[in-house]
Design a protein around this motif. Structure first.
Motif, PDB file in Angstrom:
ATOM      1  N   PHE A  79     -32.843   3.718 -46.340  1.00  0.00           N
ATOM      2  CA  PHE A  79     -31.932   4.851 -46.225  1.00  0.00           C
ATOM      3  C   PHE A  79     -32.749   6.046 -45.723  1.00  0.00           C
ATOM      4  O   PHE A  79     -33.630   6.521 -46.422  1.00  0.00           O
ATOM      5  CB  PHE A  79     -31.300   5.186 -47.582  1.00  0.00           C
ATOM      6  N   LEU A 100     -28.383   8.653 -43.032  1.00  0.00           N
ATOM      7  CA  LEU A 100     -27.430   9.434 -43.822  1.00  0.00           C
ATOM      8  C   LEU A 100     -27.426  10.892 -43.365  1.00  0.00           C
ATOM      9  O   LEU A 100     -28.430  11.386 -42.838  1.00  0.00           O
ATOM     10  CB  LEU A 100     -27.814   9.373 -45.294  1.00  0.00           C
ATOM     11  N   GLU A 116     -21.718  11.627 -52.315  1.00  0.00           N
ATOM     12  CA  GLU A 116     -21.647  10.225 -52.753  1.00  0.00           C
ATOM     13  C   GLU A 116     -20.825   9.400 -51.775  1.00  0.00           C
ATOM     14  O   GLU A 116     -21.141   8.238 -51.510  1.00  0.00           O
ATOM     15  CB  GLU A 116     -21.054  10.133 -54.161  1.00  0.00           C
ATOM     16  N   ASP A 118     -20.786   9.619 -48.703  1.00  0.00           N
ATOM     17  CA  ASP A 118     -21.591   9.271 -47.526  1.00  0.00           C
ATOM     18  C   ASP A 118     -22.413   8.005 -47.774  1.00  0.00           C
ATOM     19  O   ASP A 118     -22.804   7.310 -46.835  1.00  0.00           O
ATOM     20  CB  ASP A 118     -22.560  10.410 -47.188  1.00  0.00           C
ATOM     21  N   VAL A 119     -22.706   7.746 -49.042  1.00  0.00           N
ATOM     22  CA  VAL A 119     -23.624   6.662 -49.392  1.00  0.00           C
ATOM     23  C   VAL A 119     -22.878   5.405 -49.852  1.00  0.00           C
ATOM     24  O   VAL A 119     -23.299   4.281 -49.578  1.00  0.00           O
ATOM     25  CB  VAL A 119     -24.588   7.132 -50.510  1.00  0.00           C
ATOM     26  N   HIS A 122     -22.353   2.010 -47.930  1.00  0.00           N
ATOM     27  CA  HIS A 122     -23.584   1.273 -47.658  1.00  0.00           C
ATOM     28  C   HIS A 122     -24.068   0.555 -48.916  1.00  0.00           C
ATOM     29  O   HIS A 122     -24.660  -0.524 -48.838  1.00  0.00           O
ATOM     30  CB  HIS A 122     -24.656   2.231 -47.146  1.00  0.00           C
ATOM     31  N   VAL A 136     -36.003   4.936 -49.639  1.00  0.00           N
ATOM     32  CA  VAL A 136     -35.211   6.127 -49.366  1.00  0.00           C
ATOM     33  C   VAL A 136     -36.164   7.243 -48.942  1.00  0.00           C
ATOM     34  O   VAL A 136     -37.092   7.587 -49.688  1.00  0.00           O
ATOM     35  CB  VAL A 136     -34.418   6.583 -50.612  1.00  0.00           C
ATOM     36  N   HIS A 147     -32.486  15.011 -52.339  1.00  0.00           N
ATOM     37  CA  HIS A 147     -31.645  14.005 -51.692  1.00  0.00           C
ATOM     38  C   HIS A 147     -32.149  12.584 -51.968  1.00  0.00           C
ATOM     39  O   HIS A 147     -31.351  11.667 -52.179  1.00  0.00           O
ATOM     40  CB  HIS A 147     -31.580  14.260 -50.182  1.00  0.00           C
ATOM     41  N   VAL A 151     -29.815   9.653 -53.909  1.00  0.00           N
ATOM     42  CA  VAL A 151     -29.524   8.305 -53.411  1.00  0.00           C
ATOM     43  C   VAL A 151     -30.090   7.253 -54.367  1.00  0.00           C
ATOM     44  O   VAL A 151     -29.461   6.222 -54.637  1.00  0.00           O
ATOM     45  CB  VAL A 151     -30.085   8.120 -51.987  1.00  0.00           C
TER      46      VAL A 151
END
Length: 552
Positions: A79, A100, A116, A118-119, A122, A136, A147, A151
């Motif tokens: 990520f 992201l 959240e 956005d993630v 995936h 990440v 950030h 994640v």
């Protein structure tokens, strides 16, 4: 008393050292059961200690490297949170590679939100693909990991390992940090199998002591930290070999170091007796990383390299089908030819003769001529590899663990050999490289000696935001205020003083010159076209080195 163990792909070597003297050595084949192998070596060494306390156990291993080189790592989902101005695709690694939204600027201020939603899509896709290893990485995460932590919290229910960019490396370089975090997760499982076996062996033998792992840059780190950042253990085996030379045969001139094993030969260079360093970080599988490492190259040539007669010529390696025939292997290998020529009398020399004779019959030559051609082929491979490595090193500025040197060509005056076949191959290498060859004492276990005597590379990182008057040294738990006039020079001096005090507190002896400033940066911070202060970052580390040299 101190114990050093090197877990190689072919053999596991160990030594017990007291006051600079090797009190005992052990060597075992590295088989599939690491627990059995490590326990066997530890049992032999602790028995020789006769009840005396073991002050430390240091280990080096090539297992993480081998996992990457042979492509036996597991899938890693990456990520990436690059922010504006970066084409993340340039750093694609891992599968899947997910970019992201969200952004953090150079001061650590969040300038773009990451939500959240956005993630989440995936996460579901990775879970469906049974992916459990993740990396990440956000740009400027070393200044604000918000950030990356966000994640990671979302991934945690479905992850076995999550490598975060701000934890695997402290330097600023988004692309290299992406690759470093990826390889950290990729190597995690192989390293944890090794660590688990080690802890099991120590528990079975009742050994309670400090346990350290040799790093690629020739220092050590505690096992607990190595479990979190196994990528730093990559190439620890070659690093231990070089440190073994520094302990067993300190040099003051330029030299070539050859660690000849059963499967591979590691080649390193010394400049005025000092190892060379990959300053910015090694490249793994074509990806530059932030892993500082001694400059070493490896070739697939060792004492057990299989010999074939194909197309009217001999081929030595690159594979190994087991030990050489003299040691019970299934096919003739380089060491069998060395036996036939009389440079060694290793194990069952009649089996060596039989294996080389079969090749000679196919070629239509005498057994001795056949063995000579095999050895010449192997020395040709070695000579070319050394020449190419020297040419590469001399084509750019040379860095050592001591300092940067420019316009200085490295001109070896001798070659130092360690490893199992070193003594037998020394006269052949001497002729091939046209340099005097030296085999130091205890050369078959020099890598374990290096692991044993390598000192820790304790470090300190501090950051200062003069606009906010904020000074932090997180590793030491220090947060304080400083005036707006605080300078980079003051920060460097304070970092040196803090590290010196910490080394004293830990009982580590070091001279002031042993403290190396790895990073000293100061950036002006501008708002509304006005400079409001400076962002300062300093990183110091105890130079890699050995605790002591071996007594004569």
């Amino acid at each position: 008393m101190h114990i050093g163990i090197d877990v190689g792909g072919t053999h596991t070597d160990g030594v017990l050292i007291k006051e600079g003297r090797v009190m005992a050595a052990a060597k075992e084949p590295t088989d599939g059961d690491l627990l059995t192998t490590i326990t066997s070596v530890l049992r032999k060494l602790t028995a020789e200690a006769q009840g005396h306390a073991i002050s430390s156990v240091n280990l080096s291993t090539t297992l993480s490297t081998n996992a990457i080189v042979t492509g036996t790592t597991e899938p890693v989902a990456v990520f990436a949170i690059p922010g504006p101005g970066i084409r993340a695709e340039n750093y694609r690694i891992g599968d899947p590679f997910i970019v992201l939204p969200g952004a953090i600027d150079h001061r650590g201020t969040v300038t773009g939100r990451l939500r959240e939603r956005d993630v989440a899509p995936h996460l579901a896709a990775c879970k469906a693909a049974n992916i459990t290893a993740y990396a990440v990485v956000g740009k400027f995460s070393t200044r604000n990991p918000e950030h990356e932590l966000f994640v990671a919290d979302l991934l945690r229910p479905q992850a076995q390992v999550i490598s975060l960019g701000h934890r695997v490396a402290e330097q600023l370089n988004f692309g290299r940090r992406v690759a470093t975090a990826y390889f950290n997760s990729a190597a995690w499982r192989a390293f944890h199998r090794f660590a688990h076996a080690l802890e099991g062996a120590l528990a079975e033998l009742g050994v309670q002591t400090e346990v350290n792992i040799v790093k690629a840059d020739g220092g050590t780190m505690p096992l607990a930290l190595a479990r979190e950042i196994p990528v730093q253990s990559i190439f620890s085996g070659p690093a231990a070999s070089v440190m073994g030379i520094l302990a067993a045969a300190p040099q003051s001139e330029d030299a070539i170091v050859l660690d000849i094993g059963g499967t591979t030969t590691d080649i390193a260079l010394l400049l005025d007796g000092t190892p060379l360093l990959e300053r910015d970080g090694i490249t793994l599988a074509g990806h530059p990383t932030l892993v500082r490492a001694l400059q070493v190259t490896s070739i697939a040539l060792g004492g057990d390299s299989v010999v074939r007669f194909e197309g009217g010529a001999f081929r030595v390696g690159p594979d190994r089908l087991g030990p050489c025939m003299a040691a019970g292997g299934p096919a003739p290998a380089l060491m069998d030819a060395v036996n036939v020529l009389g440079y060694a009398h290793y194990a069952d020399t009649e089996r060596s003769m039989a294996g080389i004779r079969e090749l000679a019959m196919r070629q239509g030559s005498s057994v001795r001529e056949c063995a000579r051609q095999i050895v010449d082929t192997a020395m040709g491979i070695l000579s070319r590899a050394v020449g190419e490595f020297l040419a590469l090193v001399n084509s750019r500025p040379v860095y050592t663990i001591q300092e940067i040197l420019q316009e200085r060509r490295l001109t070896p005056k001798q070659v130092l050999l360690i490893g199992g076949p070193a003594k037998a191959l020394a006269p052949l290498v001497e002729t091939a490289l046209e340099l005097p060859a030296l085999v130091p004492p205890h050369s078959p276990v020099a890598n374990a000696i290096g692991a044993c005597l390598t000192r820790p590379t304790q470090g300190v990182v501090l950051t200062v935001d003069t606009a906010r008057g904020r000074f932090t040294a997180p590793g030491l738990g220090i947060m304080k205020t400083v005036p707006r006039t605080y300078t980079l020079e003051q920060a460097v001096a304070e970092a040196r003083a803090l590290l010196s005090a910490e080394l004293t507190r830990q009982g580590i002896r070091a001279h002031a010159d042993d403290i190396h400033v790895l990073q000293a940066e100061s950036f002006n911070m501008v708002e509304n076209n006005v400079t409001i202060g400076r962002n300062i970052r300093v990183r110091c580390q105890l130079r890699p080195g050995v605790l002591t040299t071996l007594a004569a």
